[in-house]
Design a protein around this motif. Sequence first.
Motif, PDB file in Angstrom:
ATOM      1  N   ALA A   1       0.670  -1.182  -0.235  1.00 40.66           N
ATOM      2  CA  ALA A   1      -0.205   0.412   0.242  1.00 40.66           C
ATOM      3  C   ALA A   1       0.508   1.338   0.079  1.00 40.66           C
ATOM      4  N   ASP A   2       1.490   0.969   1.003  1.00 43.23           N
ATOM      5  CA  ASP A   2       2.280   2.645   0.982  1.00 43.23           C
ATOM      6  C   ASP A   2       3.553   3.125  -0.451  1.00 43.23           C
ATOM      7  N   ARG A   3       3.826   1.522  -1.203  1.00 52.27           N
ATOM      8  CA  ARG A   3       4.799   2.213  -1.667  1.00 52.27           C
ATOM      9  C   ARG A   3       4.500   1.369  -3.345  1.00 52.27           C
ATOM     10  N   VAL A   4       3.230   0.563  -3.424  1.00 54.35           N
ATOM     11  CA  VAL A   4       2.602   0.444  -4.524  1.00 54.35           C
ATOM     12  C   VAL A   4       1.391   0.848  -4.847  1.00 54.35           C
ATOM     13  N   LEU A   5       0.351   0.720  -4.306  1.00 54.60           N
ATOM     14  CA  LEU A   5      -0.770  -0.168  -4.965  1.00 54.60           C
ATOM     15  C   LEU A   5      -1.952   1.531  -4.378  1.00 54.60           C
ATOM     16  N   GLY A   6      -1.304   1.848  -3.114  1.00 51.36           N
ATOM     17  CA  GLY A   6      -2.028   2.575  -1.930  1.00 51.36           C
ATOM     18  C   GLY A   6      -2.988   2.183  -1.496  1.00 51.36           C
ATOM     19  N   THR A   7      -3.370   2.937  -0.554  1.00 50.50           N
ATOM     20  CA  THR A   7      -4.251   1.369   0.346  1.00 50.50           C
ATOM     21  C   THR A   7      -5.620   1.112   0.233  1.00 50.50           C
ATOM     22  N   SER A   8      -6.711   2.244  -0.823  1.00 56.02           N
ATOM     23  CA  SER A   8      -7.403   1.745  -1.653  1.00 56.02           C
ATOM     24  C   SER A   8      -7.620   0.369  -2.239  1.00 56.02           C
ATOM     25  N   LYS A   9      -6.672   0.290  -3.395  1.00 50.68           N
ATOM     26  CA  LYS A   9      -6.086  -0.619  -4.212  1.00 50.68           C
ATOM     27  C   LYS A   9      -5.843  -1.821  -3.454  1.00 50.68           C
ATOM     28  N   ALA A  10      -5.497  -1.490  -2.282  1.00 47.45           N
ATOM     29  CA  ALA A  10      -5.237  -2.190  -1.414  1.00 47.45           C
ATOM     30  C   ALA A  10      -6.701  -3.829  -0.751  1.00 47.45           C
ATOM     31  N   VAL A  11      -7.083  -2.770  -0.304  1.00 44.67           N
ATOM     32  CA  VAL A  11      -8.579  -2.719   0.395  1.00 44.67           C
ATOM     33  C   VAL A  11      -9.585  -3.980  -0.900  1.00 44.67           C
ATOM     34  N   PHE A  12      -9.410  -3.366  -1.584  1.00 46.45           N
ATOM     35  CA  PHE A  12     -10.180  -4.536  -3.115  1.00 46.45           C
ATOM     36  C   PHE A  12      -9.736  -5.539  -2.717  1.00 46.45           C
TER      37      PHE A  12
END
Length: 496
Positions: free
Chosen positions: A88-99
């Motif tokens: 989340a911090d380095r690649v996706l962002g937290t929103s995409k990580a949740v999905f």
Amino acid sequence: MSKLTKQQVLEEIPQKGFFGHPKGLFTLFFTEFWERFSYYGMRAILVFYMYYEVSSGGLGLDKTVALSIMSIYGSLVYMSGIIGGWLADRVLGTSKAVFYGGVLIMFGHIALAIPGNITMFFVSMVLIVLGTGLLKPNASSVVGELYPEDDNRRDAGFSIFYMGINMGAFISPIIAGILMKQSFHLGFGVAAVGMFIGLVVFVATKKKNLGHAGTTVANPLLPTEKKRVYSTFAIAVVVIGALVAIAIPQGWLTFDSFVGLIGILAFLIPTAYFVVMYRSPKTNEVEQSRLLAYIPLFIASVLFWVIAEQGSTILALYADTRTDLNFMGIELSPAWFQSFWPLFVIILAPMFAWLWVKLGDRQPNIPQKFSLGLLFAGFSFIVILLPGFFGEAGALVNPLWLVLSIFFVAVGELCLSPVGLSATTKLAPAAFSAQTMSLWFLSNAAAQALNAQLVKLYSADTEVMYFGTIGGVAIAIGILLFFISPIIMRYMKGIR
């Protein structure tokens, strides 16, 4: 699109619309509700599935082995949060990580719902471990992004968010407990459906309610870093795969050695995280001081979860084998007891949310709330030892004793867990926001790794000593934490 500032993100989020809180809390509340519905429904019957005989639809494993697997599985679920936080911090962002996490969890439950053998069981565990690592810490991080740093609603918002978690956790064991009498796989199937509904809610409402919250990558990989990072990851996968392929035939990698390895990693990884974040040039002097204040809170959290997470292991076994399940003419399912904890949280969470807002600056500070959490957790184990201490050996126990014990740990959770989530978002270094949330969940991973060893010490003969020792240690450390809270507060540099 250029990177938005935190203020710009806040301005596009409707700040009213969900019990006086930002409207984005609605999206995260119901996403987490359905994710926890799926997880706790599965967890409520998983230990029984492992040790019930094959003729009863289970896997027929030894009870102690099943308890250790349950603990180590729980540890891995929370340990995987470091992967989710890093991505989340380095690649996706937290929103995409949740999905993406929700998708993996759904497929994990589908695999568990397919009648088969122990291979499918472990495949499902891998998917659920990875998926939860992506979803759980990052959903909590997005909640923190909904509020300005000095917003007095923040602690109350996390309490409401926590109530959503517990609503899902309350309903699902009741349904799973009924279905396990028909087939364990029906219960696991309902868990898969729950996660699917959570994904639909998230996708349908995130744009309107969350705006760009959770879309910014806090510390993105530089182009020069990507090749090195991806190469290192690929090499690590190959090396680990080769070592496993060699160790298993040689007898070096056994269940006991694996449990021991996870136990070491569960404490080594958070220690390394603290050191890396503290020494990073991206962490300023104020953030370093706040990280030092976070250490005793982390330790207190570990001890709290050592007690609380035994609800799905030792207390589940206690419900199945030590409790009179015929109560007032009703035949109880042992899985139903796992609904009492979230039920108490649902009832009490609004009261705690109101209390913190009402008290304002007069409310207990963060370390004092943690100390109260430990005290109540310790009392919960003192309560459950009383029937064994005063009763006849081998006699079935009135289920109200177990309910009372669960009540105390639920009160302790409301003093510690939502406050810990909120404190983590406040104390986290800016460059490590999602990873610090992952660090918070590592306290649970460490606790359950420790439990994988502790559950081996439990038996009918050691019951009173087992509960008394662990409960007494929690009470003693809770008192100590209360007295040193002024020292911890000085290191928080203005965070209360």
